[in-house]
Write an enzyme that holds these catalytic residues in place. Structure first.
Site, PDB file in Angstrom:
ATOM      1  CD1 TRP A 325      -2.949   1.600   0.815  1.00 52.48           C
ATOM      2  CD2 TRP A 325      -1.426   2.371   2.107  1.00 52.48           C
ATOM      3  NE1 TRP A 325      -3.363   2.819   1.380  1.00 52.48           N
ATOM      4  CE2 TRP A 325      -2.440   3.366   2.403  1.00 52.48           C
ATOM      5  CE3 TRP A 325      -0.201   2.567   3.181  1.00 52.48           C
ATOM      6  CZ2 TRP A 325      -2.424   4.542   2.850  1.00 52.48           C
ATOM      7  CZ3 TRP A 325      -0.250   3.893   3.811  1.00 52.48           C
ATOM      8  CH2 TRP A 325      -1.317   4.688   3.620  1.00 52.48           C
ATOM      9  CG  HIS A 326       3.598   2.166   3.104  1.00 48.69           C
ATOM     10  ND1 HIS A 326       2.957   0.943   3.831  1.00 48.69           N
ATOM     11  CD2 HIS A 326       3.687   2.996   4.195  1.00 48.69           C
ATOM     12  CE1 HIS A 326       2.635   1.205   4.912  1.00 48.69           C
ATOM     13  NE2 HIS A 326       3.120   2.578   5.212  1.00 48.69           N
ATOM     14  N   GLY A 327       3.620   2.023  -1.550  1.00 46.67           N
ATOM     15  CA  GLY A 327       4.230   2.502  -2.882  1.00 46.67           C
ATOM     16  C   GLY A 327       4.070   1.460  -3.760  1.00 46.67           C
TER      17      GLY A 327
END
Length: 474
Positions: A325-327
């Site tokens: 989800w972060h990147g």
């Protein structure tokens, strides 16, 4: 428009004045917030608003549909349409090129033709936060946790409300949309606390996070071969503090700003680097994300109510997807899976030996070892998180474990800021609250002078260029 800009100060002042001039009239005050939120986001680029408006329209129609249907199959189908369409937007705009590159790498050698040109889609700022909050509202409505049916306008404002849209925290409906009907109030103490929280956030961002980032973290991660092992380790520690103070600063300003309009956001951090194990760490770090992953992914997968092997798999899936989800880079998934694997080891250990006692000298010794191990794991795994790619992360690890000494490239300013960061992080929260109470008790003119002096002091102390918030990229 950044929270730490003079432009935002002017924007917030005007919005605050307009909001409270019409606060007795529901649709007038909500209209002020909607216009302000649209203007705030449009200062980057306005086109993603059309994406948000469309995605919200689909979700709103699905909510209306399953609220009115008595058929379980229809209700589940509408829920599925809503979640898939919302996640589809995130996948297309954030992960399309990652999946394309992965397909090229895996299928190309097999002779399967895959598009080699980048899609080049612009990632809308705040899309990840918008997506998770949109899904939480749909699922909570489906579960019956949100009783009152809201208008499309209210639904959209809940998602676009400017304090949290770009980088969180992920706000539940009970803390925002369900307050839309209440005539807001703001006491002098609440207003003072909101301003105090904003001032704390500005200091965290400009005095600590930006100085550590430009003063040590950026140059070391750009060329680890030019620095000693000791300097690389200090840079990794500095990055952990930079990330915390940068992101918690945004959360502080968001919480303080929402308070000025009569809304209370939940805390998003609780001194995470005092955690004594990784479960404890994730209960303190980015709390709104941790709770979202728990409530909308881990528990629906079965959580720990299933067999032990399945519970471990659920944990790995949750942490892997939470990392991704972060990147749009597999290194984020690797980072998440690394945390998940170590949490699985901890959980198996607890199953075998039982959870450690919380009281007594043995418990204190174990907690001390647990704290040191947890902090070291967080710092070392963050190298994968911060490095621009896995190759550079490998170079950083190789340099780190060479064992070369020397700290000549760590400036006095960086050492000083690191000391301030560490001390402020372990300072009891009661002292911060007392400082806030003292600030609130000051006469308004004195408070204004204090804020101006803080601003001038921040500007004097930080000779570095103003930097975007780290989590804007997510």
């Amino acid at each position: 428009m950044y929270f730490h800009s003079l432009q935002f100060v002017f924007f917030l002042t005007v919005t605050f004045a307009l909001y409270w001039s019409v606060h007795h009239h529901k649709w007038a005050r909500l209209g002020v917030l909607m216009v302000a939120s649209v203007i705030f986001y449009s200062m980057w680029t306005p086109w993603p608003l059309r994406l948000f408006i469309g995605a919200t329209a689909i979700n709103h129609l699905c909510i209306k549909g399953f609220r009115r249907s008595e058929s379980p199959g229809v209700r589940k189908a509408l829920l599925t349409v809503s979640i898939v369409s919302t996640l589809g937007v995130l996948v297309v705009f954030k992960y399309a090129d990652l999946f394309r590159e992965t397909a090229v790498a895996l299928l190309g050698p097999l002779g399967v033709h895959v598009r080699t040109e980048r899609f080049g889609l612009l990632l809308p700022v705040g899309l990840s936060f918008f997506t998770f909050q949109a899904i939480s509202y749909v699922v909570d409505s489906y579960r019956g946790e949100i009783q009152k049916e809201r208008t499309y306008f209210e639904h959209l404002l809940y998602l676009l409300f400017f304090p949290h849209l770009v980088a969180g925290p992920i706000v539940r409906a009970s803390h925002l949309i369900e307050r839309f009907d209440d005539t807001p109030s703001l006491t002098a103490q609440e207003g003072g606390q909101g301003l105090y929280r904003i001032a704390i956030g500005l200091a965290k961002k400009l005095v600590i996070a930006d100085v550590l980032g430009s003063g040590l973290v950026d140059p070391v991660f750009a060329s680890p071969e030019a620095y000693t092992s000791a300097e690389c380790f200090i840079a990794a520690v500095a990055y952990s503090f930079e990330l915390y103070f940068d992101f918690s600063a945004y959360s502080d300003i968001a919480i303080g700003t929402a308070a000025l309009f009569g809304f209370k956001f939940e805390e998003n951090f609780n001194r995470p680097y005092l955690a004594t194990n990784l479960f404890d760490f994730w209960s303190r770090w980015h709390i709104s994300l941790s709770h979202w992953l728990r409530d909308y992914l881990y528990r629906p997968l079965g959580g720990n109510r299933v067999s032990k092997p399945r519970a471990l798999l659920n944990l790995m899936i949750t942490m892997g997807l939470g990392g991704l989800w972060h990147g749009a880079d597999w290194r984020f998934a690797i980072w998440g899976l690394a945390h998940g694997a170590m949490e699985c080891i901890i959980r198996v250990w607890w199953w075998v030996t039982g959870k450690p006692p919380k009281e007594g000298p043995v418990a204190r010794v174990r907690a001390g070892f647990g704290w040191a191990a947890t902090f070291l794991v967080v710092v070392l795994t963050r190298i994968v998180f911060r490095a621009p790619n896995l190759g550079r992360a490998g170079e950083m690890y190789a340099r780190l474990f060479e064992g070369s000494m020397g700290l000549a490239n760590v400036s006095t300013l960086v050492w000083s800021v690191l000391a301030v960061a560490a001390v402020s992080h372990v300072t009891p929260l009661g002292l911060f609250h007392k400082a806030g109470d003292l600030f609130v008790k000051m006469p308004v003119p004195v408070r204004a002078v204090v804020l101006v002096l803080v601003g001038l002091g921040v500007r004097h102390l930080t000779s570095v260029e103003t930097r975007p918030y780290v989590y804007f990229q997510f």
